[in-house]
Design a protein around this motif. Sequence first.
Motif, PDB file in Angstrom:
ATOM      1  N   GLU A 168      -8.820   6.479  -6.121  1.00 59.31           N
ATOM      2  CA  GLU A 168      -7.475   6.803  -5.677  1.00 59.31           C
ATOM      3  C   GLU A 168      -7.485   8.111  -4.873  1.00 59.31           C
ATOM      4  O   GLU A 168      -6.808   8.236  -3.855  1.00 59.31           O
ATOM      5  CB  GLU A 168      -6.537   6.926  -6.885  1.00 59.31           C
ATOM      6  N   SER A 218      11.683   3.313   2.009  1.00 58.50           N
ATOM      7  CA  SER A 218      11.401   3.416   0.575  1.00 58.50           C
ATOM      8  C   SER A 218      12.338   4.409  -0.098  1.00 58.50           C
ATOM      9  O   SER A 218      12.875   5.309   0.536  1.00 58.50           O
ATOM     10  CB  SER A 218       9.963   3.887   0.343  1.00 58.50           C
ATOM     11  N   PRO A 234       1.836   1.192  -1.523  1.00 61.64           N
ATOM     12  CA  PRO A 234       2.024   1.641  -2.915  1.00 61.64           C
ATOM     13  C   PRO A 234       1.522   3.066  -3.161  1.00 61.64           C
ATOM     14  O   PRO A 234       2.223   3.858  -3.787  1.00 61.64           O
ATOM     15  CB  PRO A 234       1.209   0.618  -3.717  1.00 61.64           C
ATOM     16  N   LEU A 235       0.332   3.409  -2.644  1.00 59.90           N
ATOM     17  CA  LEU A 235      -0.189   4.763  -2.842  1.00 59.90           C
ATOM     18  C   LEU A 235       0.617   5.794  -2.045  1.00 59.90           C
ATOM     19  O   LEU A 235       0.801   6.928  -2.495  1.00 59.90           O
ATOM     20  CB  LEU A 235      -1.681   4.823  -2.471  1.00 59.90           C
ATOM     21  N   CYS A 236       1.097   5.388  -0.879  1.00 57.47           N
ATOM     22  CA  CYS A 236       1.952   6.281  -0.092  1.00 57.47           C
ATOM     23  C   CYS A 236       3.219   6.611  -0.870  1.00 57.47           C
ATOM     24  O   CYS A 236       3.681   7.756  -0.874  1.00 57.47           O
ATOM     25  CB  CYS A 236       2.349   5.638   1.234  1.00 57.47           C
ATOM     26  N   GLU A 237       3.764   5.586  -1.540  1.00 54.83           N
ATOM     27  CA  GLU A 237       4.995   5.805  -2.309  1.00 54.83           C
ATOM     28  C   GLU A 237       4.721   6.695  -3.513  1.00 54.83           C
ATOM     29  O   GLU A 237       5.463   7.619  -3.804  1.00 54.83           O
ATOM     30  CB  GLU A 237       5.596   4.457  -2.731  1.00 54.83           C
ATOM     31  N   LYS A 238       3.617   6.412  -4.206  1.00 52.62           N
ATOM     32  CA  LYS A 238       3.257   7.147  -5.402  1.00 52.62           C
ATOM     33  C   LYS A 238       2.990   8.618  -5.101  1.00 52.62           C
ATOM     34  O   LYS A 238       3.351   9.504  -5.866  1.00 52.62           O
ATOM     35  CB  LYS A 238       2.002   6.497  -6.005  1.00 52.62           C
ATOM     36  N   SER A 239       2.353   8.876  -3.968  1.00 50.66           N
ATOM     37  CA  SER A 239       1.929  10.235  -3.619  1.00 50.66           C
ATOM     38  C   SER A 239       2.989  11.023  -2.859  1.00 50.66           C
ATOM     39  O   SER A 239       2.858  12.223  -2.685  1.00 50.66           O
ATOM     40  CB  SER A 239       0.669  10.167  -2.766  1.00 50.66           C
ATOM     41  N   GLY A 240       3.999  10.296  -2.355  1.00 54.15           N
ATOM     42  CA  GLY A 240       5.019  10.983  -1.566  1.00 54.15           C
ATOM     43  C   GLY A 240       4.701  11.007  -0.073  1.00 54.15           C
ATOM     44  O   GLY A 240       5.530  11.421   0.739  1.00 54.15           O
ATOM     45  N   LEU A 265      -6.517   8.564  -1.043  1.00 54.93           N
ATOM     46  CA  LEU A 265      -5.512   9.550  -0.669  1.00 54.93           C
ATOM     47  C   LEU A 265      -6.035  10.443   0.454  1.00 54.93           C
ATOM     48  O   LEU A 265      -5.317  10.758   1.403  1.00 54.93           O
ATOM     49  CB  LEU A 265      -5.164  10.395  -1.908  1.00 54.93           C
ATOM     50  N   ARG A 325      11.727   6.962  -1.984  1.00 57.07           N
ATOM     51  CA  ARG A 325      11.342   8.372  -1.828  1.00 57.07           C
ATOM     52  C   ARG A 325      11.935   8.993  -0.567  1.00 57.07           C
ATOM     53  O   ARG A 325      12.316  10.166  -0.552  1.00 57.07           O
ATOM     54  CB  ARG A 325       9.812   8.516  -1.769  1.00 57.07           C
TER      55      ARG A 325
END
Length: 275
Positions: free
Chosen positions: A23, A118, A78-84, A27, A120
């Motif tokens: 991950e 999204s 998904p990772l873009c959303e999770k990380s901001g 990132l 965020r």
Amino acid sequence: AKEEGRNRFCTFEPQFYAQFESELENLTSLREGLSKDQFTVHFQPRINARTEKIETLEALVRWQHPRRGLVLPSEFIPLCEKSGLIVELGAKVLRQALKFLQQMKKAGHQSRISVNVSQRQLQEPDFHAFVRAELEKHGCCGSELELELTETLVVDSGEIIRNNLTEVRALGVTIAIDDFGTGYSNFARLSEMAVDYIKIDRSLVMGLPANAGLIQAIIAMCKVMKAAIVAEGIETREIADQMIELGAEELQGYYFGRPVAPEEILTRLEKDGNG
Ligand code: C2E
Ligand code: CA
Ligand code: CA
Ligand code: CA
């Protein structure tokens, strides 16, 4: 007890690190992709069911990865959303989409652009100010832009999101509910929200003709909300005709065109004589 504790930790540790490391790598490469402008936007037409002409173009982001080639959003959103990072990526997508709209207008074509947003992004208090500034920068009016949001986002939104939606709608920007019929539907709450379009999810559309009754019921409720109906995921003429019969105002799917690079859209618009 010490031994026991370590053993317990050991059975858990390797997977944990593997997941964490990959991950972290992803990132890092996402950040690099953003700084090196590796993200591009493709556009998929949304067709007017009566005229069968292009009504709106949906912006769909792609990652032009130096080694992996064209990467689809399911692999990195998904990772873009999770990380901001989605805030930065979303800003780039909106900019590219409006730049293309400006280019189309210069070439004499009339169209609108829709952009996926999204949660965020909408949680940023100045999201609406950003949208307004970008519209102005590209000489576009609000009514030429649509934002696609998911049902849960609209229904369960807090103060900041509601304010952003109110402010962008005041600019003339329209709101579409994406993937409709897949989440839970709180019609009472949804009907209080101002929504211009409802996009019926492709999993429902692809179930035709077996679930025509279900779609009919959903459309009846959408009409109460005074929203226009868009059918997603139309892959055949038969399904298109069934959705028209059921009352869809706009149609989208591979049958009418896959998401393609902006140049290909321009070529198609020249041929169709759209606008
Ligand atoms: P979505 O917004 O529901 O977009 C429709 C997806 O279905 C697109 O996949 C499109 O290529 C695909 N599709 C369209 N017509 C058909 C059809 O006839 N048959 C089939 N099987 N598929 C069809 P894509 O481009 O891979 O995007 C996947 C999702 O990623 C989007 O689903 C959206 O939720 C998200 N996404 C894409 N771009 C952005 C973006 O800029 N920002 C955000 N936040 N999310 C995005
Ligand atoms: Ca969408
Ligand atoms: Ca969708
Ligand atoms: Ca989706």
